[in-house]
Write a protein that holds these residues in place. Structure first.
Motif, PDB file in Angstrom:
ATOM      1  N   GLY A  42       4.488  14.982   8.745  1.00  0.00           N
ATOM      2  CA  GLY A  42       4.628  13.537   8.700  1.00  0.00           C
ATOM      3  C   GLY A  42       6.013  13.082   9.100  1.00  0.00           C
ATOM      4  O   GLY A  42       6.931  13.891   9.296  1.00  0.00           O
ATOM      5  N   TYR A  43       6.165  11.763   9.195  1.00  0.00           N
ATOM      6  CA  TYR A  43       7.440  11.203   9.623  1.00  0.00           C
ATOM      7  C   TYR A  43       7.589   9.780   9.101  1.00  0.00           C
ATOM      8  O   TYR A  43       6.616   9.089   8.772  1.00  0.00           O
ATOM      9  CB  TYR A  43       7.519  11.171  11.158  1.00  0.00           C
ATOM     10  N   ILE A  44       8.842   9.319   9.008  1.00  0.00           N
ATOM     11  CA  ILE A  44       9.200   7.919   8.785  1.00  0.00           C
ATOM     12  C   ILE A  44      10.379   7.623   9.703  1.00  0.00           C
ATOM     13  O   ILE A  44      11.369   8.372   9.705  1.00  0.00           O
ATOM     14  CB  ILE A  44       9.585   7.629   7.320  1.00  0.00           C
ATOM     15  N   THR A  98       0.804  -1.222   0.000  1.00  0.00           N
ATOM     16  CA  THR A  98       0.000   0.000   0.000  1.00  0.00           C
ATOM     17  C   THR A  98       0.833   1.266   0.000  1.00  0.00           C
ATOM     18  O   THR A  98       1.993   1.275   0.425  1.00  0.00           O
ATOM     19  CB  THR A  98      -0.931   0.021   1.224  1.00  0.00           C
ATOM     20  N   ASN A  99       0.211   2.344  -0.446  1.00  0.00           N
ATOM     21  CA  ASN A  99       0.814   3.667  -0.431  1.00  0.00           C
ATOM     22  C   ASN A  99       0.263   4.523   0.718  1.00  0.00           C
ATOM     23  O   ASN A  99       0.394   5.737   0.712  1.00  0.00           O
ATOM     24  CB  ASN A  99       0.577   4.392  -1.763  1.00  0.00           C
ATOM     25  N   TRP A 100      -0.379   3.887   1.716  1.00  0.00           N
ATOM     26  CA  TRP A 100      -0.715   4.618   2.935  1.00  0.00           C
ATOM     27  C   TRP A 100       0.585   4.809   3.709  1.00  0.00           C
ATOM     28  O   TRP A 100       0.920   4.017   4.599  1.00  0.00           O
ATOM     29  CB  TRP A 100      -1.730   3.842   3.771  1.00  0.00           C
ATOM     30  N   VAL A 101       1.329   5.843   3.347  1.00  0.00           N
ATOM     31  CA  VAL A 101       2.659   6.070   3.906  1.00  0.00           C
ATOM     32  C   VAL A 101       2.744   7.449   4.539  1.00  0.00           C
ATOM     33  O   VAL A 101       1.841   8.274   4.408  1.00  0.00           O
ATOM     34  CB  VAL A 101       3.756   5.914   2.825  1.00  0.00           C
ATOM     35  N   GLY A 102       3.852   7.707   5.198  1.00  0.00           N
ATOM     36  CA  GLY A 102       4.024   8.959   5.911  1.00  0.00           C
ATOM     37  C   GLY A 102       4.827   9.982   5.142  1.00  0.00           C
ATOM     38  O   GLY A 102       4.977   9.909   3.927  1.00  0.00           O
ATOM     39  N   LEU A 103       5.323  10.946   5.860  1.00  0.00           N
ATOM     40  CA  LEU A 103       6.246  12.003   5.468  1.00  0.00           C
ATOM     41  C   LEU A 103       5.561  13.250   4.927  1.00  0.00           C
ATOM     42  O   LEU A 103       5.702  14.319   5.491  1.00  0.00           O
ATOM     43  CB  LEU A 103       7.304  11.504   4.481  1.00  0.00           C
ATOM     44  N   SER A 104       4.793  13.159   3.804  1.00  0.00           N
ATOM     45  CA  SER A 104       4.230  14.390   3.250  1.00  0.00           C
ATOM     46  C   SER A 104       3.075  14.096   2.314  1.00  0.00           C
ATOM     47  O   SER A 104       2.816  12.942   1.959  1.00  0.00           O
ATOM     48  CB  SER A 104       5.303  15.178   2.491  1.00  0.00           C
ATOM     49  N   ARG A 105       2.408  15.161   1.904  1.00  0.00           N
ATOM     50  CA  ARG A 105       1.321  15.031   0.930  1.00  0.00           C
ATOM     51  C   ARG A 105       1.839  14.447  -0.384  1.00  0.00           C
ATOM     52  O   ARG A 105       1.197  13.596  -0.992  1.00  0.00           O
ATOM     53  CB  ARG A 105       0.704  16.413   0.679  1.00  0.00           C
ATOM     54  N   LEU A 106       3.020  14.890  -0.813  1.00  0.00           N
ATOM     55  CA  LEU A 106       3.559  14.424  -2.087  1.00  0.00           C
ATOM     56  C   LEU A 106       4.059  12.996  -2.030  1.00  0.00           C
ATOM     57  O   LEU A 106       4.302  12.388  -3.076  1.00  0.00           O
ATOM     58  CB  LEU A 106       4.681  15.358  -2.560  1.00  0.00           C
ATOM     59  N   GLN A 144       5.551   5.055  10.444  1.00  0.00           N
ATOM     60  CA  GLN A 144       5.347   6.248   9.634  1.00  0.00           C
ATOM     61  C   GLN A 144       3.922   6.766   9.781  1.00  0.00           C
ATOM     62  O   GLN A 144       3.012   6.028  10.176  1.00  0.00           O
ATOM     63  CB  GLN A 144       5.656   5.970   8.166  1.00  0.00           C
ATOM     64  N   GLY A 145       3.755   8.027   9.464  1.00  0.00           N
ATOM     65  CA  GLY A 145       2.440   8.630   9.537  1.00  0.00           C
ATOM     66  C   GLY A 145       2.418  10.005   8.908  1.00  0.00           C
ATOM     67  O   GLY A 145       3.466  10.608   8.644  1.00  0.00           O
ATOM     68  N   TYR A 146       1.215  10.468   8.647  1.00  0.00           N
ATOM     69  CA  TYR A 146       1.027  11.813   8.091  1.00  0.00           C
ATOM     70  C   TYR A 146      -0.311  12.346   8.603  1.00  0.00           C
ATOM     71  O   TYR A 146      -1.343  11.672   8.505  1.00  0.00           O
ATOM     72  CB  TYR A 146       1.052  11.796   6.565  1.00  0.00           C
ATOM     73  N   LEU A 147      -0.294  13.548   9.171  1.00  0.00           N
ATOM     74  CA  LEU A 147      -1.484  14.211   9.696  1.00  0.00           C
ATOM     75  C   LEU A 147      -1.674  15.518   8.947  1.00  0.00           C
ATOM     76  O   LEU A 147      -0.699  16.244   8.693  1.00  0.00           O
ATOM     77  CB  LEU A 147      -1.332  14.509  11.185  1.00  0.00           C
ATOM     78  N   MET A 148      -2.911  15.839   8.598  1.00  0.00           N
ATOM     79  CA  MET A 148      -3.162  17.148   7.989  1.00  0.00           C
ATOM     80  C   MET A 148      -4.467  17.728   8.516  1.00  0.00           C
ATOM     81  O   MET A 148      -5.467  17.010   8.684  1.00  0.00           O
ATOM     82  CB  MET A 148      -3.149  17.086   6.462  1.00  0.00           C
TER      83      MET A 148
END
Length: 443
Positions: A258-260, A134-142, A224-228
């Motif tokens: 976000g972070y990894i 999956t592409n449910w990944v962290g770091l950023s919107r891009l 990893q995670g990303y919050l907006m």
């Protein structure tokens, strides 16, 4: 170059002719599984074709012949998506496709799974859990960008922080949770990194050096995670992919972070020849704005700004060349970049990236169905192995024949070249240009 300019002129005029024909494109095919359509299966197709002129890096060869410039035609992406809900809580998503297929590619081996996930809604809209590739990944919107709705022609790639090193084209074997809590949109994942020794980047003859590289052997799990925070209109999180430009159809203003993190992900040798493992800690923060300006005119602005703090370990620096049109270099003439269009894109240090685009009002074109969107992108990578920060610029223009479903993009990129150095930072040498024409059809 003359061939490229001729092709460019022909395709741009073709785009205007097609727009005047006013074709109607669908939004994928949907199979209803119940009477009201709440249970369904949907199919979509996407093709992106490139015609490209590139100024080669120093010493570049193609099949053994020196080439100071190249012209190639290729398929940047070809994708099939299938997804749906078999009941009110269960969701399945599968994406197959190929990438970077040109005259140098191995034939009949390009199709592979990009995504394959199963998901269950625990609390409607607020919490879904799932797993798979999956592409449910962290770091950023891009890091989660939709290929169909890119505002610039392509992704800047560096937000795909471990692409094809410990993942499969940025897709990861993960368990994830995602949802919305009011205006907060979140995604969190526990990832099992893929073995670096199965990666095309792995070279068994390459020994551990004083510069960090991904460690072989059993890897620790990745978090990893990303919050907006979505201040205005809420965006869909049905699939992992974020929209690059809404073309004025929504009012979106988001701030995200976000972070990894992966313990002992990399290793290197010290001056005493000791092997030292290093954590991978990647942090990102970004702002996204997409908004119509004048309702009667139909113009809109899209803007994105981000900053990344990337720690892959001391000395980590990795080149990347999208659909590289070259095969090698002449001994003694090559730069650090290597052949073709590659340049240092991933590294330990701080990265700043921004893009802005303006969708011209409907009065600029006839017929009005043809829309035009110029854009500009800038990246600065202050990597610790370079004597001068890496700067990349892209400028281009989108011709929308039917929104993102049918569009032609002309893109100019300027990239830096760095020389090899036995000791000390890599010296900056100059810049090279690349001009690409893309034709995209998405159904």
């Amino acid at each position: 170059m003359k061939k490229f300019l001729f092709l460019l002129s022909a395709l741009v005029w073709t785009s205007i002719s097609i727009a005047q024909m006013d074709p109607t494109y669908g939004q994928g095919g949907t199979l209803k599984l119940n009477e009201d359509g709440s249970h369904y299966l949907k199919f979509t197709l996407t093709n992106q074709v490139w015609a490209r002129y590139n100024e080669s890096n120093p010493g570049t060869t193609v099949e053994g012949k020196p080439k100071s410039e190249t012209f190639d035609i290729g398929i940047r992406r070809s994708r099939i998506q299938m997804y749906g809900a078999i009941n009110s809580r269960s969701f399945i998503y599968v994406q197959l496709g190929m990438n970077n297929f040109n005259h140098l590619s191995d034939r009949k081996v390009g199709l592979f799974f990009h995504d394959a996930i199963a998901e269950y809604s625990v609390v409607k809209n607020k919490l879904s859990i799932g797993g798979g590739l999956t592409n449910w990944v962290g770091l950023s919107r891009l890091s989660n960008a939709s290929i169909v709705t890119f505002m610039p022609m392509d992704s800047p790639i560096f937000p795909f922080a471990t692409i094809d090193a410990t993942d499969q084209f940025n897709r990861k074997l993960s368990l994830y949770a995602k949802g919305k809590l009011g205006k907060l949109d979140y995604r969190l994942a526990l990832t099992d990194p893929m073995n670096i020794e199965k990666s095309s980047l792995y070279d068994p003859a390459k020994t551990i050096s004083t510069n960090s590289q991904f460690a072989t052997g059993a890897a620790n799990k990745q978090f990893q995670g990303y919050l907006m925070w979505q201040f205005l209109d809420q965006e869909s999180n049905l699939t992992p992919y974020t929209v690059g430009s809404y073309l004025g159809s929504k009012k979106v203003f988001n701030v995200g972070a976000g972070y990894i993190f992966q313990h002992d992900a990399l290793w290197r040798r010290t001056a005493n020849s000791d092997t030292v493992h290093t954590d991978m800690t990647l942090l990102g923060a970004d702002v996204f704005l997409d908004m119509p300006l004048r309702k009667e005119a139909g113009d809109a602005i899209t803007a994105y700004a981000s900053v990344y703090s990337n720690n892959y370990g001391s000395g980590y620096l990795r080149n990347n060349g999208i659909m590289n049109p070259a095969t090698g270099t002449v001994a003694g003439q090559a730069s650090f970049n290597g052949p073709g269009n590659a340049f240092p894109l991933f590294g330990t240090g701080t990265v700043y990236y921004t893009q802005i685009g303006y969708l011209l009002g409907k009065g600029w074109t006839k017929p009005e169905k043809l829309r035009i969107q110029p854009y500009f992108c800038y990246m600065l990578g202050d990597y610790d192995r370079l004597n001068k920060p890496m700067q990349m610029t892209n400028a281009g223009i989108n011709f929308f024949l039917n929104n993102h479903n049918t569009k032609i993009t002309l893109d100019w990129q300027q990239r830096p070249v760095y020389l090899n150095a036995v000791t000390g930072p890599l010296p900056f040498s100059g810049r090279k240009n690349c001009v690409t024409l893309q034709f995209q059809v998405a159904i």
